[in-house]
Design a protein around this motif. Structure first.
Motif, PDB file in Angstrom:
ATOM      1  N   ILE A   3       0.952  -1.164  -0.026  1.00  9.68           N
ATOM      2  CA  ILE A   3      -0.152   0.008   0.110  1.00  9.68           C
ATOM      3  C   ILE A   3       0.874   1.313  -0.133  1.00  9.68           C
ATOM      4  O   ILE A   3       1.695   1.162   0.874  1.00  9.68           O
ATOM      5  CB  ILE A   3      -0.867  -0.030   1.200  1.00  9.68           C
ATOM      6  N   ASP A   4       0.600   2.077  -0.913  1.00  5.39           N
ATOM      7  CA  ASP A   4       1.540   3.207  -0.979  1.00  5.39           C
ATOM      8  C   ASP A   4       0.583   4.503  -1.135  1.00  5.39           C
ATOM      9  O   ASP A   4      -0.433   4.472  -1.859  1.00  5.39           O
ATOM     10  CB  ASP A   4       2.455   3.119  -2.418  1.00  5.39           C
ATOM     11  N   ILE A   5       1.019   5.525  -0.403  1.00  7.22           N
ATOM     12  CA  ILE A   5       0.322   6.787  -0.241  1.00  7.22           C
ATOM     13  C   ILE A   5       0.909   7.846  -1.389  1.00  7.22           C
ATOM     14  O   ILE A   5       1.985   7.878  -1.522  1.00  7.22           O
ATOM     15  CB  ILE A   5       0.364   7.485   0.873  1.00  7.22           C
ATOM     16  N   GLN A   6      -0.050   8.308  -2.209  1.00  7.24           N
ATOM     17  CA  GLN A   6       0.542   8.972  -3.342  1.00  7.24           C
ATOM     18  C   GLN A   6      -0.254  10.307  -3.452  1.00  7.24           C
ATOM     19  O   GLN A   6      -1.368  10.415  -3.000  1.00  7.24           O
ATOM     20  CB  GLN A   6       0.396   8.227  -4.662  1.00  7.24           C
ATOM     21  N   ASN A   7       0.341  11.236  -4.259  1.00 10.90           N
ATOM     22  CA  ASN A   7      -0.384  12.753  -4.359  1.00 10.90           C
ATOM     23  C   ASN A   7      -0.897  13.269  -3.120  1.00 10.90           C
ATOM     24  O   ASN A   7      -1.937  13.501  -3.027  1.00 10.90           O
ATOM     25  CB  ASN A   7      -1.555  12.355  -5.596  1.00 10.90           C
ATOM     26  N   MET A  50       9.132  14.900  -3.298  1.00 16.49           N
ATOM     27  CA  MET A  50       9.553  15.706  -4.192  1.00 16.49           C
ATOM     28  C   MET A  50       9.425  17.309  -3.730  1.00 16.49           C
ATOM     29  O   MET A  50       8.096  17.364  -3.237  1.00 16.49           O
ATOM     30  CB  MET A  50       8.787  15.802  -5.408  1.00 16.49           C
ATOM     31  N   ALA A  51      10.338  17.972  -3.438  1.00 14.33           N
ATOM     32  CA  ALA A  51      10.315  19.415  -3.195  1.00 14.33           C
ATOM     33  C   ALA A  51       9.942  20.412  -4.131  1.00 14.33           C
ATOM     34  O   ALA A  51      10.286  20.282  -5.175  1.00 14.33           O
ATOM     35  CB  ALA A  51      11.407  19.666  -2.352  1.00 14.33           C
ATOM     36  N   VAL A  62       5.814  16.978  -1.808  1.00 13.17           N
ATOM     37  CA  VAL A  62       4.634  15.979  -2.155  1.00 13.17           C
ATOM     38  C   VAL A  62       5.152  14.776  -2.620  1.00 13.17           C
ATOM     39  O   VAL A  62       5.893  14.385  -3.059  1.00 13.17           O
ATOM     40  CB  VAL A  62       4.030  16.721  -3.321  1.00 13.17           C
ATOM     41  N   LYS A  63       4.141  13.890  -2.114  1.00  9.43           N
ATOM     42  CA  LYS A  63       4.655  12.362  -2.575  1.00  9.43           C
ATOM     43  C   LYS A  63       3.703  12.075  -4.009  1.00  9.43           C
ATOM     44  O   LYS A  63       2.544  12.374  -3.998  1.00  9.43           O
ATOM     45  CB  LYS A  63       3.972  11.283  -1.519  1.00  9.43           C
ATOM     46  N   HIS A  64       4.311  11.917  -4.897  1.00 10.96           N
ATOM     47  CA  HIS A  64       3.785  11.561  -6.376  1.00 10.96           C
ATOM     48  C   HIS A  64       3.280  10.168  -6.783  1.00 10.96           C
ATOM     49  O   HIS A  64       4.165   9.437  -6.108  1.00 10.96           O
ATOM     50  CB  HIS A  64       4.586  12.325  -7.334  1.00 10.96           C
TER      51      HIS A  64
END
Length: 64
Positions: A3-7, A50-51, A62-64
């Motif tokens: 499970i990966d948290i994105q955006n 990402m900065a 932000v996590k993309h």
């Protein structure tokens, strides 16, 4: 399968206390622009995010 948290915004970095209010993401305050940039890059590495420089003294991680 993982499970990966994105955006999602995982952190905010600024040296302008009047431009950012705390919310769902932690806010890190710095002394000046160079410290903000350094802190944003370190937090991006740690969180594997990402900065993004908003060009107004505020960085979002932000996590993309």
């Amino acid at each position: 399968m993982g499970i990966d948290i994105q955006n999602i915004i995982v952190a905010v970095v600024t040296h302008h206390r009047d431009k950012v209010q705390s919310g769902f993401a932690p806010v890190f305050y710095s002394e000046d622009e160079s410290e903000s940039e350094k802190l944003a890059l370190y937090l991006a590495k740690v969180t594997m995010g990402m900065a993004h420089n908003l060009e107004n003294g505020v960085y979002v991680i932000v996590k993309h």
